[in-house]
Design a protein around this motif. Structure first.
Motif, PDB file in Angstrom:
ATOM      1  N   GLU A   1      10.734  14.836   5.632  1.00 19.56           N
ATOM      2  CA  GLU A   1      11.756  13.645   4.064  1.00 19.56           C
ATOM      3  C   GLU A   1      10.268  12.779   3.810  1.00 19.56           C
ATOM      4  OE1 GLU A   1      14.235  13.401   3.563  1.00 19.56           O
ATOM      5  OE2 GLU A   1      16.028  13.332   5.131  1.00 19.56           O
ATOM      6  N   THR A   2       9.163  12.175   4.742  1.00 18.85           N
ATOM      7  CA  THR A   2       7.854  11.489   3.868  1.00 18.85           C
ATOM      8  C   THR A   2       7.457  12.500   2.786  1.00 18.85           C
ATOM      9  OG1 THR A   2       7.853  10.406   5.128  1.00 18.85           O
ATOM     10  CG2 THR A   2       6.050  10.048   3.916  1.00 18.85           C
ATOM     11  N   LEU A   3       7.184  13.685   3.264  1.00 19.06           N
ATOM     12  CA  LEU A   3       6.460  14.336   1.920  1.00 19.06           C
ATOM     13  C   LEU A   3       7.276  14.864   0.677  1.00 19.06           C
ATOM     14  CD1 LEU A   3       4.547  16.863   4.961  1.00 19.06           C
ATOM     15  CD2 LEU A   3       3.794  15.060   3.060  1.00 19.06           C
ATOM     16  N   MET A   4       8.884  14.948   1.345  1.00 15.80           N
ATOM     17  CA  MET A   4       9.083  16.136  -0.231  1.00 15.80           C
ATOM     18  C   MET A   4       9.851  14.484  -0.980  1.00 15.80           C
ATOM     19  SD  MET A   4      10.095  18.812   0.251  1.00 15.80           S
ATOM     20  CE  MET A   4      11.261  19.442  -0.956  1.00 15.80           C
ATOM     21  N   HIS A   5       9.713  13.481  -0.596  1.00 16.80           N
ATOM     22  CA  HIS A   5       9.951  11.859  -1.023  1.00 16.80           C
ATOM     23  C   HIS A   5       9.350  12.008  -2.197  1.00 16.80           C
ATOM     24  CE1 HIS A   5       9.993   7.715  -3.007  1.00 16.80           C
ATOM     25  NE2 HIS A   5      11.074   8.079  -2.288  1.00 16.80           N
TER      26      HIS A   5
ATOM     27  N   THR B   1       3.321   2.092   2.798  1.00 22.73           N
ATOM     28  CA  THR B   1       4.657   3.065   3.167  1.00 22.73           C
ATOM     29  C   THR B   1       4.690   4.020   2.269  1.00 22.73           C
ATOM     30  OG1 THR B   1       6.753   3.579   2.824  1.00 22.73           O
ATOM     31  CG2 THR B   1       6.330   1.606   1.202  1.00 22.73           C
ATOM     32  N   GLY B   2       4.096   5.182   1.927  1.00 21.43           N
ATOM     33  CA  GLY B   2       3.773   6.366   1.834  1.00 21.43           C
ATOM     34  C   GLY B   2       5.195   6.462   0.489  1.00 21.43           C
ATOM     35  N   THR B   3       6.699   6.038   1.320  1.00 20.01           N
ATOM     36  CA  THR B   3       7.664   6.416  -0.075  1.00 20.01           C
ATOM     37  C   THR B   3       8.349   5.047  -0.317  1.00 20.01           C
ATOM     38  OG1 THR B   3       9.423   6.532   2.195  1.00 20.01           O
ATOM     39  CG2 THR B   3       7.937   8.563   1.417  1.00 20.01           C
ATOM     40  N   PRO B   4       8.047   4.896  -1.057  1.00 20.61           N
ATOM     41  CA  PRO B   4       8.251   3.389  -1.390  1.00 20.61           C
ATOM     42  C   PRO B   4       9.730   3.989  -2.783  1.00 20.61           C
ATOM     43  CG  PRO B   4       6.514   3.890  -3.212  1.00 20.61           C
ATOM     44  CD  PRO B   4       6.206   4.542  -1.908  1.00 20.61           C
ATOM     45  N   SER B   5      11.172   2.940  -3.010  1.00 19.81           N
ATOM     46  CA  SER B   5      11.919   3.496  -3.556  1.00 19.81           C
ATOM     47  C   SER B   5      11.945   2.940  -4.610  1.00 19.81           C
ATOM     48  CB  SER B   5      13.259   3.511  -3.099  1.00 19.81           C
ATOM     49  OG  SER B   5      14.246   3.996  -3.801  1.00 19.81           O
ATOM     50  N   ASP B   6      11.396   3.443  -6.023  1.00 16.10           N
ATOM     51  CA  ASP B   6      11.678   2.493  -7.689  1.00 16.10           C
ATOM     52  C   ASP B   6      12.578   2.753  -8.366  1.00 16.10           C
ATOM     53  OD1 ASP B   6      10.753   4.987  -7.533  1.00 16.10           O
ATOM     54  OD2 ASP B   6       9.043   4.881  -9.520  1.00 16.10           O
TER      55      ASP B   6
ATOM     56  N   THR C   1      -0.913   9.463  -6.516  1.00 15.55           N
ATOM     57  CA  THR C   1      -0.718  10.176  -5.444  1.00 15.55           C
ATOM     58  C   THR C   1      -1.753  11.458  -5.102  1.00 15.55           C
ATOM     59  OG1 THR C   1      -0.867  11.700  -7.455  1.00 15.55           O
ATOM     60  CG2 THR C   1       1.751  10.382  -7.051  1.00 15.55           C
ATOM     61  N   LYS C   2      -1.378  11.888  -4.206  1.00 15.08           N
ATOM     62  CA  LYS C   2      -2.872  12.772  -3.887  1.00 15.08           C
ATOM     63  C   LYS C   2      -4.171  13.549  -4.891  1.00 15.08           C
ATOM     64  CE  LYS C   2      -2.787  13.960   0.639  1.00 15.08           C
ATOM     65  NZ  LYS C   2      -2.255  14.915   1.933  1.00 15.08           N
ATOM     66  N   ALA C   3      -2.803  14.386  -5.625  1.00 14.06           N
ATOM     67  CA  ALA C   3      -3.268  14.968  -6.481  1.00 14.06           C
ATOM     68  C   ALA C   3      -4.847  13.812  -7.302  1.00 14.06           C
ATOM     69  CB  ALA C   3      -2.427  15.755  -7.312  1.00 14.06           C
ATOM     70  N   GLU C   4      -3.821  12.570  -7.575  1.00 14.96           N
ATOM     71  CA  GLU C   4      -4.235  12.016  -8.708  1.00 14.96           C
ATOM     72  C   GLU C   4      -5.546  11.152  -7.367  1.00 14.96           C
ATOM     73  OE1 GLU C   4      -1.396   9.438 -10.937  1.00 14.96           O
ATOM     74  OE2 GLU C   4      -1.107   9.154  -9.252  1.00 14.96           O
ATOM     75  N   LEU C   5      -5.571  11.057  -6.636  1.00 14.82           N
ATOM     76  CA  LEU C   5      -7.029  10.004  -6.093  1.00 14.82           C
ATOM     77  C   LEU C   5      -8.129  11.908  -5.482  1.00 14.82           C
ATOM     78  CD1 LEU C   5      -4.791   7.860  -3.450  1.00 14.82           C
ATOM     79  CD2 LEU C   5      -5.658   7.480  -5.228  1.00 14.82           C
ATOM     80  N   LEU C   6      -7.471  12.762  -5.270  1.00 11.31           N
ATOM     81  CA  LEU C   6      -8.142  13.653  -4.230  1.00 11.31           C
ATOM     82  C   LEU C   6      -8.345  15.774  -5.630  1.00 11.31           C
ATOM     83  CD1 LEU C   6      -7.829  13.697  -1.182  1.00 11.31           C
ATOM     84  CD2 LEU C   6      -9.619  12.179  -2.318  1.00 11.31           C
ATOM     85  N   PRO C   7      -8.633  15.019  -7.085  1.00 13.93           N
ATOM     86  CA  PRO C   7      -8.318  16.114  -7.912  1.00 13.93           C
ATOM     87  C   PRO C   7      -8.987  16.730  -7.830  1.00 13.93           C
ATOM     88  CG  PRO C   7      -8.932  14.187  -9.124  1.00 13.93           C
ATOM     89  CD  PRO C   7      -8.414  13.894  -7.439  1.00 13.93           C
ATOM     90  N   HIS C   8     -10.784  17.160  -7.030  1.00 11.51           N
ATOM     91  CA  HIS C   8     -11.529  17.564  -7.415  1.00 11.51           C
ATOM     92  C   HIS C   8     -11.577  18.454  -5.793  1.00 11.51           C
ATOM     93  CE1 HIS C   8     -12.923  14.199  -5.147  1.00 11.51           C
ATOM     94  NE2 HIS C   8     -13.922  14.623  -4.020  1.00 11.51           N
TER      95      HIS C   8
ATOM     96  N   VAL D   1       0.402  -0.922  -0.162  1.00  8.34           N
ATOM     97  CA  VAL D   1       0.138  -0.012  -0.031  1.00  8.34           C
ATOM     98  C   VAL D   1       0.758   0.543  -0.255  1.00  8.34           C
ATOM     99  CG1 VAL D   1      -1.575   1.157   1.004  1.00  8.34           C
ATOM    100  CG2 VAL D   1      -1.630  -1.678   1.255  1.00  8.34           C
ATOM    101  N   CYS D   2       0.813   1.813  -0.951  1.00  5.79           N
ATOM    102  CA  CYS D   2       1.867   3.444  -1.252  1.00  5.79           C
ATOM    103  C   CYS D   2       0.940   4.394  -2.141  1.00  5.79           C
ATOM    104  CB  CYS D   2       3.055   2.561  -2.294  1.00  5.79           C
ATOM    105  SG  CYS D   2       3.585   0.754  -2.153  1.00  5.79           S
ATOM    106  N   HIS D   3       0.176   4.429  -1.152  1.00  5.89           N
ATOM    107  CA  HIS D   3      -0.533   5.683  -2.090  1.00  5.89           C
ATOM    108  C   HIS D   3       0.588   7.201  -0.908  1.00  5.89           C
ATOM    109  CE1 HIS D   3      -3.396   4.189  -3.916  1.00  5.89           C
ATOM    110  NE2 HIS D   3      -4.204   3.637  -2.963  1.00  5.89           N
ATOM    111  N   ASP D   4       0.250   8.440  -1.540  1.00  2.78           N
ATOM    112  CA  ASP D   4       0.943   9.128  -0.892  1.00  2.78           C
ATOM    113  C   ASP D   4       0.428   9.411   0.553  1.00  2.78           C
ATOM    114  OD1 ASP D   4       2.307  10.190  -2.543  1.00  2.78           O
ATOM    115  OD2 ASP D   4       1.090  11.772  -2.943  1.00  2.78           O
ATOM    116  N   MET D   5       1.285  10.112   1.273  1.00  5.02           N
ATOM    117  CA  MET D   5       0.650  10.095   2.501  1.00  5.02           C
ATOM    118  C   MET D   5      -0.669  11.326   2.927  1.00  5.02           C
ATOM    119  SD  MET D   5       2.838  12.396   6.145  1.00  5.02           S
ATOM    120  CE  MET D   5       2.431  13.914   5.359  1.00  5.02           C
ATOM    121  N   GLY D   6      -1.785  10.910   3.415  1.00  5.07           N
ATOM    122  CA  GLY D   6      -2.435  11.639   3.522  1.00  5.07           C
ATOM    123  C   GLY D   6      -4.391  11.050   2.688  1.00  5.07           C
TER     124      GLY D   6
END
Length: 698
Positions: free
Chosen positions: A519-523, A367-372, A433-440, A221-226
């Motif tokens: 660090e999480t938010l900047m990542h 994790t909200g910060t997976p490393s791809d 990303t949160k922008a994709e999930l909650l754009p409205h 589960v790797c969606h953005d924080m929040g």
């Protein structure tokens, strides 16, 4: 004179040799140079002894030793080849013995992870066997059948029964959702159990879709924080009918997990086991269906059904492992799984061993910060879920395919294969990303996060505040005589200012977790800067110094010491994108500046008046802001910081959801709540004064 003695150890045999400094081998070379050239040897300066533990695989160990003039009575045939013994679930310790470190490492391949503590390689069964035959040359073991069985089990792919197109569609659901798709998933996979979410919490469509994807095949589960990763993971384990959930998380978020579980999952067990009692002692705080392990506390009694929350820092404790085994979980969630990115670390090994006690499919990583971008950092989270072996065969195969080794022995990404890996990862996780999930969404979204912090400094500050109150009142005699009316008058006169040392201590306790949040938010998105609000100057200064020392971000500070000219320059630089993290004083930066370049705010500290905090948020949430402003509120558990934040949260929730046009300033209810907090400390001061007066009279 040359002396040699064989030390008989079945796992780490060695030959100790002593010789004069100028001794020479039969070929005329200095003997010390010849010994140094052996694959494995160490010098013991105290005993002046060389210990030879590896001679290589090309020549018999006795022949190598005799060529150097070292003769022993023991034939080393039985000590030459590497030996494997069980280490934990799905893992084995491989001792090189006289075959030597380098040759055995080469035979194991990229799956070789050396453990200094055990003086052996820690190797997964899948790097020792393909399920039918051993893959390491000359490997000796008494558990060959067990290795084959475990490798065969780990290589199974339990996800083939599900329609990949349906799972892909579910994982791609964003803001609006697709009711027909959700109905199809519900028909195939079932509904959430009765009670899930209680009476007040409901999953958004994308969260429900993600939960279906995670419950079936996508175990990361790797969606953005929040975006609700916690409730998605809890919904997934609920869909699987979980009776005993184990959550492994960083210590600072354990309380937050208890709260989330009680909001989402515990209401299910309240329906099925309504008579289950709370735990004993401190564990009773978590309610009837949750137990929490904490440093410095007795281990809790275990619930018949429910959840157990364990800090990741305690996984290596034997009594904690025994408690988990007794709990016998049927599902596990590993939070902040990026913390296990180092494959050979003791914490990562402990997490893998624990996860492998459950079948693949019932283990989840969040994790909200997976490393791809660095494949090695994703290996352990995938091993925790079981996807690593099921999809790539083994850790060694995975590292061989997607990394290379530089001349310092460090793993580096193999860039030509990264696009392939990215495509595979998209099939293993839910990640938006949160922008994709909650754009409205526009306006503000609030995320109140609880952090378990050290309260040592806070408790000292509490004593300081009590002593200050006694001094301001006029001493212990006058304080001991205070009536409820006197206490109320004192609270009105001095207000929250008297509590300042306690709030300062609470703020300082959040500096370390604040670094993790930043660090999480900047990542997640380094294109948008962060605004970090704090109140006390020493908290602001320490945040600045810590970030400056431990990160590479462009950092600036906007506080009461900032001149008007500097203020204008800083705001201009921020709006131009030249600042990554702006640390701002709530009061000094709360008015008169526009910071719409950012849509992300973190409150490390708050002002106790909601209106002041609202003004600070409005630096980003104003004309020119085109995105949802995401506000993270940090709450230090076990401090008055927590009580004040609860009051603020109720006020903000009312304004944002019930009456958006309401005044965010002081209200009678708000003022009363704050006075109650102050009065509680004054009552503690009165109680202390009465005890002191009683002592004097005696």
């Amino acid at each position: 004179m040359v002396e040699a003695q064989f030390i008989d150890d079945p796992l780490i045999p060695r030959v100790d040799v002593q010789f004069s400094f100028n001794a020479r081998a039969d070929n005329g070379k200095m003997l010390v140079d010849a010994v140094k050239a052996l694959p494995s040897r160490t010098w013991n300066p105290q005993d002046k002894v060389w210990s030879i533990t590896g001679t290589g695989t090309k020549k018999h160990p006795n022949d190598v030793l005799e060529c150097l003039g070292f003769f022993i009575d023991t034939e080393l045939d039985d000590y030459w080849h590497p030996v494997a013994v069980p280490h934990g679930a799905g893992a084995y310790r491989v001792y090189p013995r006289f075959a030597g470190y380098e040759d055995v490492a080469a035979d194991i391949g990229r799956g070789a992870a050396w453990s200094k503590a055990h003086q052996s390689f820690i190797v997964d069964a899948t790097d020792l066997s393909d399920g039918k035959r051993l893959l390491v040359r000359g490997l000796i073991t008494d558990v060959e059948d067990q290795i084959h069985d475990e490798a065969h089990h780990m290589l199974q792919h339990p996800f083939d029964d599900h329609d990949p197109d349906l799972i892909e569609d579910l994982a791609e659901v964003t803001s609006q959702g697709d009711q027909e798709l959700l109905d199809e998933a519900a028909e195939l996979f079932g509904h959430q159990r009765e009670g899930f979410g209680g009476e007040t919490h409901q999953l958004r469509p994308f969260q429900q879709a993600s939960a279906y994807a995670v419950a079936t095949t996508r175990k990361l589960v790797c969606h953005d924080m929040g975006a609700g990763k916690t409730c998605i993971a809890l919904a997934a384990v609920d869909l699987m009918g979980t009776q005993r959930l184990l959550v492994v998380c960083p210590p600072i978020v354990a309380t937050n997990w208890v709260a989330e579980i009680n909001q989402w999952l515990s209401p299910v067990f309240a329906k099925t086991h309504p008579d289950q009692q709370p735990g004993q002692f401190k564990s009773a705080e978590s309610g009837p269906w949750v137990r929490r392990v904490a440093t410095g506390r007795k281990l809790p009694d275990l619930p018949e059904v429910g959840s157990l929350v364990v800090p990741s820092s305690l996984l290596q404790r034997e009594d904690v492992r025994e408690l988990i085994a007794e709990f016998d979980p049927d599902a596990m969630i590993f939070d902040e799984a990026h913390e296990y990115s180092t494959w050979e670390s003791q914490r990562s090994i402990a997490a893998r061993e624990l996860a492998r006690t459950l079948p693949v499919g019932r283990r989840f990583a969040v994790t909200g910060t997976p490393s791809d971008s660095h494949p090695g950092e994703m290996a352990n989270p995938m091993a925790i879920t079981g996807q690593l072996e099921a999809r790539f065969g083994s850790y060694g195969n995975y590292m061989q395919r997607y990394t290379t080794v530089d001349h310092f022995g460090k793993h580096k990404p193999l860039k030509k294969n990264l696009p392939e890996l990215a495509g595979i990862l998209r099939e293993l996780w839910v990640k938006k990303t949160k922008a994709e999930l909650l754009p409205h969404l526009k306006g503000k979204a609030h995320d109140w996060r609880l952090f378990d912090v050290s309260t040592t400094e806070y408790r000292k500050a509490h004593v300081e505040v009590i002593d200050n109150i006694i001094e301001k009142v006029g001493g212990i005699d006058d304080t001991a005589k205070m009536s409820p009316g006197d206490m109320e008058e004192f609270a009105d006169t001095f207000g929250m200012g008297v509590m300042s040392p306690m709030f300062r201590a609470a703020g300082r306790s959040k500096i370390e977790p604040a670094l993790g949040v930043i660090e999480t938010l900047m990542h997640q998105d380094d294109s948008s800067p962060l605004i970090i609000f704090a109140h006390h100057q020493d908290v602001i200064n320490e945040l600045h110094d810590t970030l400056l020392e431990e990160t590479d971000y462009e950092i600036d500070v906007l506080d009461g010491a900032t001149s008007a000219d500097q203020r204008g320059t800083i705001v201009e630089d921020f709006q131009d994108g030249q600042i990554d993290v702006l640390i701002a004083s709530i009061k000094a930066a709360g008015v008169g500046v526009t910071l719409t370049r950012s849509h992300r705010i973190v409150f490390v500290e708050h002002w106790w008046t909601p209106g002041i905090n609202a003004q600070a948020m409005d630096r980003a949430d104003r004309i020119g802001q085109e995105k949802l402003v995401e506000v993270t509120h940090m709450v230090a558990v076990g401090t008055f910081d927590e009580q004040v934040h609860n009051v603020l949260a109720r006020k903000i929730d009312y304004v944002d959801t019930i009456d958006p046009d309401a005044d965010m300033g002081e209200s009678q209810t708000m003022e009363s709540s704050i006075n109650d907090i102050i009065t509680g400390v004054i009552e503690a001061a009165v109680a202390k004064a009465k005890r002191e007066v009683k002592k004097v009279k005696k």
